[in-house]
Enzyme design. Structure first.
Site, PDB file in Angstrom:
ATOM      1  N   LYS A  83      -2.409   6.147   4.624  1.00 12.55           N
ATOM      2  CA  LYS A  83      -1.119   5.466   4.643  1.00 12.55           C
ATOM      3  C   LYS A  83      -0.044   6.473   5.038  1.00 12.55           C
ATOM      4  O   LYS A  83       0.027   7.570   4.448  1.00 12.55           O
ATOM      5  CB  LYS A  83      -0.852   4.945   3.236  1.00 12.55           C
ATOM      6  CG  LYS A  83      -0.183   3.608   3.164  1.00 12.55           C
ATOM      7  CD  LYS A  83      -0.212   3.179   1.700  1.00 12.55           C
ATOM      8  CE  LYS A  83       0.643   1.998   1.447  1.00 12.55           C
ATOM      9  NZ  LYS A  83       0.763   1.743   0.012  1.00 12.55           N
TER      10      LYS A  83
HETATM   11  C1  E4P Z   1       1.521  -1.330  -1.211  1.00 11.08           C
HETATM   12  O1  E4P Z   1       0.948  -0.865  -0.278  1.00 11.08           O
HETATM   13  C2  E4P Z   1       2.919  -1.007  -1.557  1.00 11.08           C
HETATM   14  O2  E4P Z   1       3.051   0.354  -1.787  1.00 11.08           O
HETATM   15  C3  E4P Z   1       3.333  -1.826  -2.754  1.00 11.08           C
HETATM   16  O3  E4P Z   1       2.982  -3.179  -2.518  1.00 11.08           O
HETATM   17  C4  E4P Z   1       4.797  -1.704  -3.101  1.00 11.08           C
HETATM   18  O4  E4P Z   1       5.121  -2.631  -4.107  1.00 11.08           O
HETATM   19  P1  E4P Z   1       6.438  -2.529  -5.008  1.00 11.08           P
HETATM   20  O5  E4P Z   1       7.630  -2.830  -4.143  1.00 11.08           O
HETATM   21  O6  E4P Z   1       6.251  -3.579  -6.067  1.00 11.08           O
HETATM   22  O7  E4P Z   1       6.486  -1.143  -5.559  1.00 11.08           O
END
Ligand code: E4P
Length: 241
Positions: A83
């Site tokens: 990522k």
């Molecule tokens: C996933 O890849 C993201 O990092 C995550 O869904 C972020 O979610 P949040 O906005 O609830 O922290």
């Protein structure tokens, strides 16, 4: 549409695998911090319990170190997806990692323009954050509709991975809009099963059934059931006895 589970908590993932609904996992540095173990142990542990893609995020912010970290994360297991954040360096790193045949999830996407850049950088997944956009007063699902449309118009292969999901409505709309993946917190995944009329209807059926005094299986029935052999198939979620 695929369901990824948005957590770094191995126990929560293990609890949900038997549902047959989990196609992969996403993590981020905040989720790793919440979970408490180091990144490598956490990612290897998750990769060991399921074969779906597992997103592990780099924390460097310059191109060279992102590529170095990305290669290291990818070496932890075959199903790691690296990522990277949606920055100039992040998208340069994305292109390089893709040349190295490593899958990349471009995260922190908040606009169609950013999603376009990620597709041009050959991202495997783009992660638009719907909940965080909703928090600012915008409608995150409009962004999903626009990205799905734009990718369709241009024939991009980057998969739209809806992230920052806060409600079951987000999941329903993502499915209706044609998104490829939703990454869902464990609690929301379980809420998807629920409807008040399902519970109410089941209670009524069971009460009426009890009044009949019947049992579906005849007395002395010798079934094939053996709980020790009732397992979920490893890949397709099918049951084998
Ligand atoms: C996933 O890849 C993201 O990092 C995550 O869904 C972020 O979610 P949040 O906005 O609830 O922290």
């Amino acid at each position: 549409m695929k369901f990824f589970i948005d957590t770094a908590d191995k126990n929560k993932i293990m609890d949900l695998i038997p549902t047959g609904m989990i196609d992969g996992v996403t993590t981020n540095p905040s989720l790793i911090m919440k979970q408490g173990d180091d990144m490598a142990t956490t990612i290897k542990g998750i990769c060991n319990i399921q074969n779906g893609p597992v997103s592990a995020e780099v924390t460097a912010i310059d191109y060279a170190h992102m590529v170095e970290e990305g290669q290291y994360l990818a070496s932890l297991a075959d199903n790691v997806v690296v990522k990277v954040p949606l920055t100039v360096d992040g998208l340069k790193a994305c292109k390089t990692l893709r040349h190295l045949k490593i899958d990349v999830n471009v995260t922190l996407c908040f606009s169609v323009a950013q999603a376009l850049l990620a597709a041009k950088a050959d991202a495997t997944y783009i992660s638009p954050f719907v909940g965080r956009l909703d928090d600012t007063g915008e409608n995150g699902m409009v962004l999903i509709a626009d990205i799905v449309k734009m990718y369709g118009l241009h024939g991009f292969h980057t998969e739209v991975l809806v992230a920052s999901i806060r409600t079951t409505k987000h999941v329903e709309l993502a499915a209706l809009l044609g998104a490829d993946v939703c990454t869902i917190p464990p609690k929301i995944l379980l809420e998807l099963y629920e409807h008040p009329l399902t519970g109410k209807g089941l209670d009524a059926f069971l009460a009426d059934w009890a009044n009949t005094g019947q049992s579906i299986l005849p007395q002395g029935h010798r079934g094939m059931r053996d709980d020790s052999k009732l397992v979920l198939g490893p890949d397709d979620g099918s049951f084998a006895i």
